[in-house]
Design an enzyme around this catalytic site. Structure first.
Site, mmCIF file in Angstrom:
data_model
loop_
_atom_site.group_PDB
_atom_site.id
_atom_site.type_symbol
_atom_site.label_atom_id
_atom_site.label_comp_id
_atom_site.label_asym_id
_atom_site.label_seq_id
_atom_site.Cartn_x
_atom_site.Cartn_y
_atom_site.Cartn_z
ATOM 1 N N TYR A 47 0.650 -1.063 0.103
ATOM 2 C CA TYR A 47 0.161 -0.075 0.098
ATOM 3 C C TYR A 47 0.800 1.237 0.018
ATOM 4 C CZ TYR A 47 -3.136 3.682 2.010
ATOM 5 O OH TYR A 47 -3.848 4.685 2.217
HETATM 6 P P1 NAP Z 1 -13.103 4.552 1.090
HETATM 7 O O1 NAP Z 1 -14.487 4.882 1.960
HETATM 8 O O2 NAP Z 1 -12.343 3.159 1.126
HETATM 9 O O3 NAP Z 1 -13.345 4.699 -0.602
HETATM 10 C C1 NAP Z 1 -12.669 4.221 -1.409
HETATM 11 C C2 NAP Z 1 -13.615 4.195 -2.757
HETATM 12 O O4 NAP Z 1 -12.800 3.874 -3.881
HETATM 13 C C3 NAP Z 1 -14.583 3.449 -2.501
HETATM 14 O O5 NAP Z 1 -15.844 4.049 -2.925
HETATM 15 C C4 NAP Z 1 -14.382 2.428 -3.576
HETATM 16 O O6 NAP Z 1 -15.625 1.774 -4.362
HETATM 17 C C5 NAP Z 1 -13.511 2.980 -4.507
HETATM 18 N N1 NAP Z 1 -12.892 2.121 -5.723
HETATM 19 C C6 NAP Z 1 -12.261 1.181 -5.360
HETATM 20 N N2 NAP Z 1 -11.814 0.494 -6.572
HETATM 21 C C7 NAP Z 1 -12.488 1.217 -7.624
HETATM 22 C C8 NAP Z 1 -12.578 1.119 -8.895
HETATM 23 N N3 NAP Z 1 -11.752 -0.115 -9.353
HETATM 24 N N4 NAP Z 1 -13.314 1.990 -9.512
HETATM 25 C C9 NAP Z 1 -13.929 2.922 -8.912
HETATM 26 N N5 NAP Z 1 -13.960 3.055 -7.715
HETATM 27 C C10 NAP Z 1 -13.238 2.150 -6.924
HETATM 28 O O7 NAP Z 1 -11.896 5.550 1.208
HETATM 29 P P2 NAP Z 1 -11.536 6.627 2.425
HETATM 30 O O8 NAP Z 1 -11.713 5.854 3.619
HETATM 31 O O9 NAP Z 1 -12.425 8.111 2.195
HETATM 32 O O10 NAP Z 1 -10.394 7.162 2.102
HETATM 33 C C11 NAP Z 1 -9.797 7.738 0.821
HETATM 34 C C12 NAP Z 1 -8.290 7.784 0.705
HETATM 35 O O11 NAP Z 1 -7.431 7.792 1.675
HETATM 36 C C13 NAP Z 1 -7.881 6.221 0.052
HETATM 37 O O12 NAP Z 1 -7.236 6.354 -0.946
HETATM 38 C C14 NAP Z 1 -7.061 5.612 1.365
HETATM 39 O O13 NAP Z 1 -6.176 4.662 0.684
HETATM 40 C C15 NAP Z 1 -6.597 7.073 1.865
HETATM 41 N N6 NAP Z 1 -6.188 6.953 3.182
HETATM 42 C C16 NAP Z 1 -6.599 6.023 4.346
HETATM 43 C C17 NAP Z 1 -6.223 5.795 5.421
HETATM 44 C C18 NAP Z 1 -6.787 5.102 6.598
HETATM 45 O O14 NAP Z 1 -6.639 5.130 7.842
HETATM 46 N N7 NAP Z 1 -7.899 4.368 6.030
HETATM 47 C C19 NAP Z 1 -5.067 6.682 5.969
HETATM 48 C C20 NAP Z 1 -4.403 7.779 4.913
HETATM 49 C C21 NAP Z 1 -5.007 7.755 3.493
HETATM 50 P P3 NAP Z 1 -16.327 0.387 -4.053
HETATM 51 O O15 NAP Z 1 -17.366 0.763 -3.088
HETATM 52 O O16 NAP Z 1 -16.861 0.120 -5.608
HETATM 53 O O17 NAP Z 1 -15.260 -0.595 -3.640
#
Ligand code: NAP
Length: 220
Positions: A131
């Site tokens: 990641y």
């Molecule tokens: P999230 O709720 O996990 O949403 C990610 C979205 O990406 C989901 O709606 C998913 O759709 C979509 N996606 C995945 N594969 C796809 C595809 N092939 N085509 C189109 N859409 C697709 O994200 P979040 O929690 O708001 O986080 C946003 C960002 O912050 C991410 O990049 C994450 O890596 C990053 N981040 C996370 C953390 C953490 O603590 N979790 C920390 C720092 C940064 P589906 O519903 O279809 O799967």
């Protein structure tokens, strides 16, 4: 302003869509599951169904044409393996940059992560290492493009706590967490602040009002 958000049903994306729509901006969310469209419409966004792991630049570019900015807020998410970190967190972010260039959209805001590094040493577990490397490689790719006006935001651990309107930004912050609502508000402020073009910064909870934190020159 017209903004297209990749990962339009993500938790940060849905908050950002509401913020943009509430102030009269036009916002499009890219989703792969049509059943999510109603949630985007409720947030004030237009939904476009396109799978970013299957689409080509030619498929995606027409949906970006006429936009003022794109935001990459997609992610393979928890529970996914190393392969999808590469196909979503890295390759879909790069696809968005290719399509933005093809559609003549210069402004690109990347939601990355603290610790993102294409050469990250092996940490915690194999998937988390993949990641961090995928996020770092995507950041490097989009920042290297002279045609794009890129800002890379690297939040710490995301929570669903209510937003506070106050954050800490720095080239390198301490380890910390941040509500998704505050990340969305920072993205909005970044879109409004051209001087953030060319910047990469980490983001955690803090005590600086978001507008001040985003417009500060301390990071430069
Ligand atoms: P999230 O709720 O996990 O949403 C990610 C979205 O990406 C989901 O709606 C998913 O759709 C979509 N996606 C995945 N594969 C796809 C595809 N092939 N085509 C189109 N859409 C697709 O994200 P979040 O929690 O708001 O986080 C946003 C960002 O912050 C991410 O990049 C994450 O890596 C990053 N981040 C996370 C953390 C953490 O603590 N979790 C920390 C720092 C940064 P589906 O519903 O279809 O799967």
């Amino acid at each position: 302003m017209r903004v297209v958000i990749a990962g339009g049903h993500g938790k940060i994306a849905l908050i950002l869509e509401r913020l943009l729509a509430e102030r009269g901006d036009s916002v499009v969310g890219l989703i792969r599951n049509p059943s999510q469209a109603a949630d985007l419409e409720a947030a004030g966004a237009e939904a476009v169904v396109i799978d970013l792991e299957a689409a080509s630049v030619d498929d995606l570019a027409p949906h970006l044409r006429g936009a003022d900015a794109v935001v990459f807020a997609a992610g393979a998410g928890p529970g996914s393996g190393a392969a999808r970190k590469e196909t979503v967190d890295r390759d879909a972010a790069i696809l968005l940059a290719d399509a933005a260039e093809a559609a003549n959209v210069a402004r690109y805001v990347m939601v990355s992560s603290t610790g993102a590094d294409a050469d990250a040493p092996g940490v915690r577990d194999e998937v988390f290492t993949a990641y961090l490397r995928a996020k770092g490689a995507a950041d490097d790719n989009v920042r290297a493009r002279p045609k794009l006006d890129v800002t890379v935001i690297r939040p710490g651990h995301l929570t669903d706590d209510p937003g506070t309107g106050q954050v800490t930004t720095a080239e390198h912050t301490l380890r910390g967490s941040i509500p998704r609502a505050d990340v969305a508000a920072v993205i909005l402020a970044v879109l409004d602040t051209p001087r953030t073009i060319g910047q990469t910064f980490e983001l955690i909870a803090g005590d600086i009002p978001i507008t001040a934190a985003v417009t500060t020159s301390d990071r430069e």
